[in-house]
Design an enzyme around this catalytic site. Sequence first.
Site, short mmCIF file in Angstrom:
data_model
loop_
_atom_site.label_atom_id
_atom_site.label_comp_id
_atom_site.label_asym_id
_atom_site.label_seq_id
_atom_site.Cartn_x
_atom_site.Cartn_y
_atom_site.Cartn_z
N SER A 163 0.84 -1.20 0.00
CA SER A 163 0.00 0.00 0.00
C SER A 163 0.88 1.25 0.00
O SER A 163 1.72 1.41 -0.89
CB SER A 163 -0.96 -0.05 1.19
OG SER A 163 -1.94 0.96 1.09
N ASP A 261 -9.44 -2.67 -6.40
CA ASP A 261 -8.60 -1.75 -5.62
C ASP A 261 -8.59 -0.38 -6.30
O ASP A 261 -8.48 -0.28 -7.53
CB ASP A 261 -7.18 -2.32 -5.55
CG ASP A 261 -6.33 -1.68 -4.47
OD1 ASP A 261 -6.33 -0.44 -4.36
OD2 ASP A 261 -5.64 -2.43 -3.76
N HIS A 291 -8.68 -3.63 -1.83
CA HIS A 291 -7.46 -3.27 -1.12
C HIS A 291 -7.38 -4.02 0.20
O HIS A 291 -8.33 -4.03 1.00
CB HIS A 291 -7.48 -1.75 -0.85
CG HIS A 291 -6.13 -1.20 -0.49
ND1 HIS A 291 -5.12 -1.08 -1.41
CD2 HIS A 291 -5.63 -0.72 0.68
CE1 HIS A 291 -4.06 -0.55 -0.83
NE2 HIS A 291 -4.34 -0.33 0.44
#
Length: 320
Positions: A163, A261, A291
Amino acid sequence: MTSRHLVDPQLTDVLDAWPPLALTNESLPSIREQNRLEMISTRPVDPPFPDVTLAEHFIDGPAGAGALRILVISPRLQATAAPGLLWVHGGGYVMGSADQDSLQVQRLVSAVGCVAAVVDYRLAPETPHPGPIEDCLAALRWLHDAASTIGVDASRIGVAGESAGGGLAAALCLLNRDLQAVPVILQLLIYPMLDDRTVTHPDPHPYTGEFVWNADSNRFGWAALLGEEPGGQDISPYAAPARATDLSGLPPTYLDVGTLDLFFEEDVDYARRLVRAGVPTELHVYPGAFHGYPRAETSAAAIAHQAAVEAALRRGLSVG
């Protein structure tokens, strides 16, 4: 437009249990505290990976002598120097810690046999760019320079993150390339946060970013890191790696992302540009994954993700 019907059915239970996130300057301190308490409450009593050891180091960094914390995770029975991996934690540039990702990295160290250094970089908005990337560069240099004392083969060092940590890992590889600071042989990017312009696109993807990390959270994270609204002129590629115009000379790359995502398009485009720049690149796309999908540990997507990451590390770091 909802994307619920596109979610991998094996991921829905985790999605339904995921707490909502509403990031503001006012809510950020309490969210950080909630995350810290949750991490403490869910920490296993018995070490889940008894074949690894943990050690804390406080190194000199941009914030001062001994100011940068590094969590080193090593194989317990290590006869020879092992590959090194600098791991950068996620959290939208505004949350997270080395401890947050400790179990995840312990699993990788146990499976692969590398030595991992997890960097506790300073968070935005208290420390905007370039503070976080400067911390990561200091950690990378320390990992290389201290290699012989922590059992690392200095010629086999990779950089990885998830991330926002993936975004910082990508930015670090750009900065490291330009400075010619440390030999890095792999960048491993797990749904990385690469492009501040995603939330300013005039035609956003209709099916991405509904779950877990949405456009509002993304705008908050980027504004905190940049010290200004995302999408402006002259944003440094060392802050937003997708801004880089030249991706040549970067280390071989592993990248994965789910189709739901928010980062799907920016990640796939970054992988495409890496390939066009002559960088060996492995891209994995998981249908119906949002995500943070690996949290659904028993799902086929999470199992495939874990196996692919471990294989990429073994291959990229020349293990075995």
